[in-house]
Write a protein that holds these residues in place. Sequence first.
Motif, PDB file in Angstrom:
ATOM      1  N   GLY A   1       0.827  -1.198   0.000  1.00 30.00           N
ATOM      2  CA  GLY A   1       0.000   0.000   0.000  1.00 30.00           C
ATOM      3  C   GLY A   1       0.858   1.243   0.000  1.00 30.00           C
ATOM      4  O   GLY A   1       2.073   1.191  -0.223  1.00 30.00           O
TER       5      GLY A   1
ATOM      6  N   PRO B   1      -3.430   0.922   3.311  1.00 26.24           N
ATOM      7  CA  PRO B   1      -3.409  -0.423   2.706  1.00 26.24           C
ATOM      8  C   PRO B   1      -4.113  -0.451   1.350  1.00 26.24           C
ATOM      9  O   PRO B   1      -5.121   0.235   1.144  1.00 26.24           O
ATOM     10  CB  PRO B   1      -4.150  -1.275   3.742  1.00 26.24           C
ATOM     11  N   MET B   2      -3.572  -1.252   0.430  1.00 18.85           N
ATOM     12  CA  MET B   2      -4.155  -1.411  -0.903  1.00 18.85           C
ATOM     13  C   MET B   2      -3.985  -2.855  -1.346  1.00 18.85           C
ATOM     14  O   MET B   2      -2.912  -3.444  -1.170  1.00 18.85           O
ATOM     15  CB  MET B   2      -3.485  -0.465  -1.912  1.00 18.85           C
TER      16      MET B   2
ATOM     17  N   ALA C   1      -1.595  -2.489  -5.079  1.00 14.48           N
ATOM     18  CA  ALA C   1      -0.791  -1.274  -4.992  1.00 14.48           C
ATOM     19  C   ALA C   1      -0.168  -0.954  -6.350  1.00 14.48           C
ATOM     20  O   ALA C   1       0.314  -1.854  -7.046  1.00 14.48           O
ATOM     21  CB  ALA C   1       0.302  -1.447  -3.947  1.00 14.48           C
TER      22      ALA C   1
END
Length: 241
Positions: free
Chosen positions: A96, A109-110, A113
């Motif tokens: 992320g 957070p991802m 990303a």
Amino acid sequence: MAVALVTAAVAVGAAFLLTGGTGGGSEAGGPRALTSDEANRLAITRFRNYEARGRAVTITVPGTAGGLIVTGSVDYRGKVGYGVVHGTGRDTSSEGLIEWTADSVFVHPMTNAPAQAPASPPRTGWYRRPLQPSGSSLDSSLTIALGLGSDRPDNAELLPQNGASWWGRDQVDGHQADVMTGPSSPDRSGTAGNVRYWVGEDGTMYRVRVSVGSAPEPVDIAFDTQKYVPVTPVPGVTPKR
């Protein structure tokens, strides 16, 4: 002595090994004492980062359960960094966006990303935590990256007296550089050599490698790996000016 404080910021390992992967062949020859020209260039290398205001960086953090790579920018006047985190040899739970200061880490957070952090970071979805002064290879690496800029040169005369040395010549992405070790830190005798700097003819810093006690291999910080993007503070971050 400011260069030595980079060593003092982390729990260092017993030794630091010069490794490959710098983008060119290395020329060994050291260690030996720094010449006056080399000492002067090492003394100004952190000041060069401050003069530039900021630098693009790629921070490679090794780990026993897989590593992390932070790709982004560090604002050496505002003392804040920003980028995207990707894992290597591990799951994506740590991936992320990230922004950090000397005492705080902000994460976004991802699940997917991007390769590069967006120039305008999201305004929501950030989580803040204190930056851990020890025990975290990632946080130690972020601290080191922030410490590679200074608003004044170091004392060139004191560097050789405190253990700074020349180790060889190398090429980093087409740039010829001298490989030099930093001096012992003021409160850690015998730590000379734990930090290595790849420094160009004009004092430009191209790479830094440092042994961190919580990491199985040295942390690698490479500069100019992509275009520098000025750091935009996320909610809760107040850069120093």
